[in-house]
Design an enzyme around this catalytic site. Sequence first.
Site, PDB file in Angstrom:
ATOM      1  CG  ASN A  92      40.888  36.313  35.093  1.00 39.74           C
ATOM      2  OD1 ASN A  92      40.743  36.903  34.027  1.00 39.74           O
ATOM      3  ND2 ASN A  92      40.181  35.236  35.419  1.00 39.74           N
ATOM      4  CD1 TRP A  93      42.907  42.692  35.489  1.00 35.17           C
ATOM      5  CD2 TRP A  93      43.144  43.993  33.687  1.00 35.17           C
ATOM      6  NE1 TRP A  93      44.003  43.496  35.697  1.00 35.17           N
ATOM      7  CE2 TRP A  93      44.173  44.309  34.607  1.00 35.17           C
ATOM      8  CE3 TRP A  93      43.105  44.708  32.483  1.00 35.17           C
ATOM      9  CZ2 TRP A  93      45.138  45.287  34.358  1.00 35.17           C
ATOM     10  CZ3 TRP A  93      44.069  45.680  32.226  1.00 35.17           C
ATOM     11  CH2 TRP A  93      45.070  45.960  33.163  1.00 35.17           C
ATOM     12  CE  LYS A  94      37.159  36.306  37.075  1.00 34.05           C
ATOM     13  NZ  LYS A  94      36.257  35.593  37.964  1.00 34.05           N
ATOM     14  CG  HIS A 118      38.685  31.030  34.847  1.00 36.62           C
ATOM     15  ND1 HIS A 118      37.348  31.157  35.158  1.00 36.62           N
ATOM     16  CD2 HIS A 118      39.365  31.727  35.788  1.00 36.62           C
ATOM     17  CE1 HIS A 118      37.230  31.915  36.239  1.00 36.62           C
ATOM     18  NE2 HIS A 118      38.448  32.277  36.638  1.00 36.62           N
ATOM     19  CD  GLU A 129      34.497  33.470  35.616  1.00 37.79           C
ATOM     20  OE1 GLU A 129      35.158  34.142  34.791  1.00 37.79           O
ATOM     21  OE2 GLU A 129      34.441  33.754  36.833  1.00 37.79           O
ATOM     22  CD  GLU A 159      40.860  30.712  39.820  1.00 37.97           C
ATOM     23  OE1 GLU A 159      41.145  31.819  40.293  1.00 37.97           O
ATOM     24  OE2 GLU A 159      40.206  30.572  38.778  1.00 37.97           O
ATOM     25  N   GLY A 215      34.376  34.779  43.070  1.00 38.73           N
ATOM     26  CA  GLY A 215      33.423  35.882  42.997  1.00 38.73           C
ATOM     27  C   GLY A 215      32.311  35.813  44.037  1.00 38.73           C
ATOM     28  CB  SER A 259      36.759  35.440  47.451  1.00 39.78           C
ATOM     29  OG  SER A 259      35.550  35.254  46.740  1.00 39.78           O
ATOM     30  N   GLY A 278      40.629  37.901  40.746  1.00 40.39           N
ATOM     31  CA  GLY A 278      39.655  38.466  39.825  1.00 40.39           C
ATOM     32  C   GLY A 278      39.268  39.860  40.269  1.00 40.39           C
ATOM     33  N   GLY A 279      38.168  39.956  40.989  1.00 45.96           N
ATOM     34  CA  GLY A 279      37.606  41.244  41.410  1.00 45.96           C
ATOM     35  C   GLY A 279      38.618  42.231  41.994  1.00 45.96           C
TER      36      GLY A 279
HETATM   37  P1  PGA Z   1      37.633  36.391  42.185  1.00 43.08           P
HETATM   38  O1  PGA Z   1      37.985  35.589  40.822  1.00 43.08           O
HETATM   39  O2  PGA Z   1      38.951  36.828  42.769  1.00 43.08           O
HETATM   40  O3  PGA Z   1      36.776  37.543  41.748  1.00 43.08           O
HETATM   41  O4  PGA Z   1      36.932  35.425  43.074  1.00 43.08           O
HETATM   42  C1  PGA Z   1      39.073  34.730  40.736  1.00 43.08           C
HETATM   43  C2  PGA Z   1      39.138  34.095  39.374  1.00 43.08           C
HETATM   44  O5  PGA Z   1      38.076  33.787  38.809  1.00 43.08           O
HETATM   45  O6  PGA Z   1      40.219  33.898  38.808  1.00 43.08           O
END
Ligand code: PGA
Length: 256
Positions: A13-15, A99, A101, A171, A177, A217, A238-239
């Site tokens: 997930n590149w956000k 998600h 967010e 999640e 994050g 994470s 994500g990251g």
């Molecule tokens: P993260 O994000 O790996 O940076 O914790 C995961 C996500 O939000 O899908």
Amino acid sequence: MTLKVRKPFIAGNWKMHNNLEESKKLAQAIVDASKNKTDVEIMIAPVFTAINTVSKITKGTNVILSAQNCHWQEQGAFTGDVSPAQIKDAGASCVILGHSERRSIFGETDEIINKKLKTAVKFGLTVVFCVGETLQQRESGKTFEILSEQLKKGLADISKEQTENLVIAYEPIWAIGTGKTATPTQAQETHKFVRQELSKLFDESASDKIRIIYGGSVKSENIDAIMSRPDIDGVLVGGASLKAESFLRIINFKNE
Ligand code: PGA
């Protein structure tokens, strides 16, 4: 070594990261390195504006292209939004919905997510549907109650047949994050619970097939331990999906 019953689904997930050039470079590196990789399904989710460009790189490869959100209507007066039909038209075949967010920053409720999910599935998109609890909910012993509610409401009116296009991402919000990860034992326990809930909502044969992936994470250092658990069928990253090197190490996880 644990043999996986379900084909692992590894998603990036590149956000709201990467410009067009960076998106192309990263997608190309993933496509090149996973050419002969048939033991996992790989998905990447760039920003909307990069989907069509990246689709030219992923087309005909085993990398699935995904959007990070969609609207619940096919078209109309919804300034600033994108429909499942337009996502498909741009070259993607998958969408991430629910998600945390989107839930916390953009106020998406279980009902809104359900509307989106129903339209996305109707248009033939694979849906990565995210659920997860906050730290406060976990500490007050409400994790299972929250997950049960998110699953029930988010998946309302979805048929057993439609679950073939469904991946669930667990999640825990406190792990996204933050560098904090659920321990593999905590994640396994929660995934097992999610699978039981899916079996109640659909049936056992459907819930046995649905991939339940973990997010929060995930990185090259913890992927092997996470993937060693029986009910963890992949990860949403994500990251660590923003750098080819770490994402490729995650794709090539080793069964412990
Ligand atoms: P993260 O994000 O790996 O940076 O914790 C995961 C996500 O939000 O899908």
